[in-house]
Design a protein around this motif. Structure first.
Motif, PDB file in Angstrom:
ATOM      1  N   LEU A   1      47.416  32.373  42.695  1.00 33.94           N
ATOM      2  CA  LEU A   1      47.424  31.229  43.606  1.00 33.94           C
ATOM      3  C   LEU A   1      46.847  31.613  44.960  1.00 33.94           C
ATOM      4  O   LEU A   1      46.043  30.881  45.535  1.00 33.94           O
ATOM      5  N   ARG A   2      47.247  32.775  45.461  1.00 41.65           N
ATOM      6  CA  ARG A   2      46.705  33.249  46.745  1.00 41.65           C
ATOM      7  C   ARG A   2      45.187  33.410  46.672  1.00 41.65           C
ATOM      8  O   ARG A   2      44.467  33.050  47.599  1.00 41.65           O
ATOM      9  N   LEU A   3      44.690  33.951  45.574  1.00 38.31           N
ATOM     10  CA  LEU A   3      43.245  34.134  45.422  1.00 38.31           C
ATOM     11  C   LEU A   3      42.519  32.800  45.340  1.00 38.31           C
ATOM     12  O   LEU A   3      41.484  32.602  45.983  1.00 38.31           O
TER      13      LEU A   3
ATOM     14  N   TYR B   1      39.253  30.115  48.205  1.00 38.52           N
ATOM     15  CA  TYR B   1      37.975  29.473  47.890  1.00 38.52           C
ATOM     16  C   TYR B   1      38.037  27.981  48.196  1.00 38.52           C
ATOM     17  O   TYR B   1      38.852  27.259  47.631  1.00 38.52           O
ATOM     18  N   ASP B   2      37.146  27.516  49.066  1.00 40.45           N
ATOM     19  CA  ASP B   2      37.116  26.104  49.449  1.00 40.45           C
ATOM     20  C   ASP B   2      36.609  25.204  48.325  1.00 40.45           C
ATOM     21  O   ASP B   2      37.079  24.085  48.175  1.00 40.45           O
ATOM     22  N   ASP B   3      35.645  25.680  47.558  1.00 38.10           N
ATOM     23  CA  ASP B   3      35.035  24.848  46.519  1.00 38.10           C
ATOM     24  C   ASP B   3      35.522  25.184  45.113  1.00 38.10           C
ATOM     25  O   ASP B   3      34.894  24.801  44.143  1.00 38.10           O
ATOM     26  N   GLY B   4      36.591  25.927  45.017  1.00 40.49           N
ATOM     27  CA  GLY B   4      37.113  26.304  43.721  1.00 40.49           C
ATOM     28  C   GLY B   4      36.568  27.646  43.262  1.00 40.49           C
ATOM     29  O   GLY B   4      35.556  28.122  43.766  1.00 40.49           O
ATOM     30  N   VAL B   5      37.271  28.233  42.328  1.00 34.71           N
ATOM     31  CA  VAL B   5      36.888  29.541  41.803  1.00 34.71           C
ATOM     32  C   VAL B   5      37.031  29.505  40.288  1.00 34.71           C
ATOM     33  O   VAL B   5      37.957  28.912  39.746  1.00 34.71           O
ATOM     34  N   CYS B   6      36.090  30.135  39.638  1.00 39.81           N
ATOM     35  CA  CYS B   6      36.129  30.241  38.179  1.00 39.81           C
ATOM     36  C   CYS B   6      37.242  31.220  37.800  1.00 39.81           C
ATOM     37  O   CYS B   6      37.385  32.278  38.427  1.00 39.81           O
ATOM     38  N   GLY B   7      38.013  30.858  36.794  1.00 38.92           N
ATOM     39  CA  GLY B   7      39.064  31.752  36.333  1.00 38.92           C
ATOM     40  C   GLY B   7      38.542  33.131  35.976  1.00 38.92           C
ATOM     41  O   GLY B   7      39.229  34.130  36.170  1.00 38.92           O
ATOM     42  N   CYS B   8      37.301  33.200  35.505  1.00 37.13           N
ATOM     43  CA  CYS B   8      36.709  34.483  35.124  1.00 37.13           C
ATOM     44  C   CYS B   8      36.555  35.423  36.319  1.00 37.13           C
ATOM     45  O   CYS B   8      36.531  36.634  36.158  1.00 37.13           O
ATOM     46  N   GLN B   9      36.454  34.873  37.524  1.00 34.22           N
ATOM     47  CA  GLN B   9      36.312  35.690  38.728  1.00 34.22           C
ATOM     48  C   GLN B   9      37.630  36.337  39.152  1.00 34.22           C
ATOM     49  O   GLN B   9      37.619  37.278  39.936  1.00 34.22           O
ATOM     50  N   LEU B  10      38.738  35.845  38.641  1.00 32.51           N
ATOM     51  CA  LEU B  10      40.044  36.350  39.051  1.00 32.51           C
ATOM     52  C   LEU B  10      40.482  37.580  38.257  1.00 32.51           C
ATOM     53  O   LEU B  10      41.282  38.375  38.736  1.00 32.51           O
ATOM     54  N   GLU B  11      39.944  37.725  37.059  1.00 33.39           N
ATOM     55  CA  GLU B  11      40.366  38.823  36.179  1.00 33.39           C
ATOM     56  C   GLU B  11      40.241  40.195  36.841  1.00 33.39           C
ATOM     57  O   GLU B  11      41.225  40.952  36.863  1.00 33.39           O
ATOM     58  N   PRO B  12      39.107  40.548  37.430  1.00 36.51           N
ATOM     59  CA  PRO B  12      39.007  41.883  38.044  1.00 36.51           C
ATOM     60  C   PRO B  12      39.949  42.050  39.242  1.00 36.51           C
ATOM     61  O   PRO B  12      40.530  43.113  39.435  1.00 36.51           O
ATOM     62  N   ALA B  13      40.100  40.997  40.023  1.00 39.22           N
ATOM     63  CA  ALA B  13      40.944  41.082  41.211  1.00 39.22           C
ATOM     64  C   ALA B  13      42.423  41.236  40.844  1.00 39.22           C
ATOM     65  O   ALA B  13      43.165  41.931  41.539  1.00 39.22           O
ATOM     66  N   LEU B  14      42.840  40.587  39.757  1.00 40.72           N
ATOM     67  CA  LEU B  14      44.239  40.649  39.350  1.00 40.72           C
ATOM     68  C   LEU B  14      44.557  41.872  38.499  1.00 40.72           C
ATOM     69  O   LEU B  14      45.709  42.270  38.380  1.00 40.72           O
ATOM     70  N   GLY B  15      43.528  42.450  37.881  1.00 33.82           N
ATOM     71  CA  GLY B  15      43.732  43.631  37.055  1.00 33.82           C
ATOM     72  C   GLY B  15      44.510  43.351  35.780  1.00 33.82           C
ATOM     73  O   GLY B  15      45.230  44.216  35.287  1.00 33.82           O
ATOM     74  N   VAL B  16      44.375  42.138  35.266  1.00 29.59           N
ATOM     75  CA  VAL B  16      45.029  41.769  34.005  1.00 29.59           C
ATOM     76  C   VAL B  16      43.978  41.185  33.077  1.00 29.59           C
ATOM     77  O   VAL B  16      42.853  40.910  33.483  1.00 29.59           O
TER      78      VAL B  16
ATOM     79  N   ARG C   1      30.944  25.487  30.230  1.00 29.12           N
ATOM     80  CA  ARG C   1      32.039  26.147  29.523  1.00 29.12           C
ATOM     81  C   ARG C   1      33.036  26.803  30.465  1.00 29.12           C
ATOM     82  O   ARG C   1      33.981  27.448  30.034  1.00 29.12           O
ATOM     83  N   TRP C   2      32.827  26.654  31.767  1.00 28.89           N
ATOM     84  CA  TRP C   2      33.682  27.306  32.758  1.00 28.89           C
ATOM     85  C   TRP C   2      34.640  26.306  33.393  1.00 28.89           C
ATOM     86  O   TRP C   2      34.315  25.143  33.582  1.00 28.89           O
ATOM     87  N   ARG C   3      35.807  26.798  33.761  1.00 25.83           N
ATOM     88  CA  ARG C   3      36.784  25.994  34.503  1.00 25.83           C
ATOM     89  C   ARG C   3      36.915  26.563  35.902  1.00 25.83           C
ATOM     90  O   ARG C   3      37.043  27.775  36.075  1.00 25.83           O
ATOM     91  N   TYR C   4      36.911  25.652  36.859  1.00 27.47           N
ATOM     92  CA  TYR C   4      37.051  26.030  38.261  1.00 27.47           C
ATOM     93  C   TYR C   4      38.368  25.495  38.792  1.00 27.47           C
ATOM     94  O   TYR C   4      38.732  24.341  38.531  1.00 27.47           O
ATOM     95  N   TYR C   5      39.071  26.322  39.544  1.00 24.20           N
ATOM     96  CA  TYR C   5      40.404  25.996  40.035  1.00 24.20           C
ATOM     97  C   TYR C   5      40.405  25.924  41.556  1.00 24.20           C
ATOM     98  O   TYR C   5      39.751  26.713  42.223  1.00 24.20           O
ATOM     99  N   SER C   6      41.182  24.982  42.063  1.00 21.22           N
ATOM    100  CA  SER C   6      41.390  24.822  43.509  1.00 21.22           C
ATOM    101  C   SER C   6      42.876  24.583  43.737  1.00 21.22           C
ATOM    102  O   SER C   6      43.569  24.038  42.864  1.00 21.22           O
ATOM    103  N   THR C   7      43.354  24.960  44.902  1.00 20.56           N
ATOM    104  CA  THR C   7      44.753  24.707  45.222  1.00 20.56           C
ATOM    105  C   THR C   7      44.941  23.250  45.617  1.00 20.56           C
ATOM    106  O   THR C   7      44.034  22.611  46.149  1.00 20.56           O
ATOM    107  N   THR C   8      46.126  22.735  45.349  1.00 20.97           N
ATOM    108  CA  THR C   8      46.478  21.378  45.756  1.00 20.97           C
ATOM    109  C   THR C   8      46.986  21.420  47.194  1.00 20.97           C
ATOM    110  O   THR C   8      47.306  22.493  47.730  1.00 20.97           O
ATOM    111  N   ASP C   9      47.062  20.248  47.818  1.00 24.57           N
ATOM    112  CA  ASP C   9      47.617  20.173  49.169  1.00 24.57           C
ATOM    113  C   ASP C   9      49.046  20.716  49.191  1.00 24.57           C
ATOM    114  O   ASP C   9      49.442  21.401  50.130  1.00 24.57           O
ATOM    115  N   GLU C  10      49.804  20.421  48.147  1.00 26.95           N
ATOM    116  CA  GLU C  10      51.180  20.904  48.058  1.00 26.95           C
ATOM    117  C   GLU C  10      51.218  22.438  48.048  1.00 26.95           C
ATOM    118  O   GLU C  10      52.038  23.051  48.728  1.00 26.95           O
ATOM    119  N   ALA C  11      50.333  23.052  47.294  1.00 29.83           N
ATOM    120  CA  ALA C  11      50.276  24.514  47.232  1.00 29.83           C
ATOM    121  C   ALA C  11      49.899  25.088  48.596  1.00 29.83           C
ATOM    122  O   ALA C  11      50.482  26.081  49.035  1.00 29.83           O
TER     123      ALA C  11
END
Length: 103
Positions: free
Chosen positions: A31-33, A37-52, A77-87
């Motif tokens: 969630l922090r990662l 990102y203002d325009d969203g981030v592909c889930g694939c970009q999080l894998e190296p940063a999270l180390g999982v 084929r990619w999904r992009y994620y953004s935080t909600t206002d609540e988050a």
């Protein structure tokens, strides 16, 4: 008179679901990662940063989505994620609970 908290059962359940979603280091860090990102981030970009594994990232993002903490959009084929206002509000509150070294 018994103590009351003033929340409806639905509000209480939603709060517990949101806090449960943040109850894992991987999900909280994801969630922090995503919040960076203002325009969203592909889930694939999080894998190296999270180390999982990719599967663990996907599962974490799915839980965050179910809790209403991230939105997702599909591009090809990619999904992009953004935080909600609540988050974003929740992360801001959490940031405000830390004491600085100056205090």
């Amino acid at each position: 008179m018994p103590a009351e908290h003033g929340l409806t059962d639905d509000e209480l359940a939603a709060d517990v679901q949101m806090l449960t979603a943040l109850g894992s280091e991987t999900r909280y860090e994801a969630l922090r990662l995503v919040a960076e990102y203002d325009d969203g981030v592909c889930g694939c970009q999080l894998e190296p940063a999270l180390g999982v594994s990719q599967g663990a990232v996907s599962q974490a993002l799915s839980r965050l989505y179910s809790a209403g903490l991230v939105t997702r959009r599909k591009e090809g084929r990619w999904r992009y994620y953004s935080t909600t206002d609540e988050a974003n509000r929740l992360l801001s509150v959490l940031d405000g609970t830390r004491t600085s070294d100056d205090e």
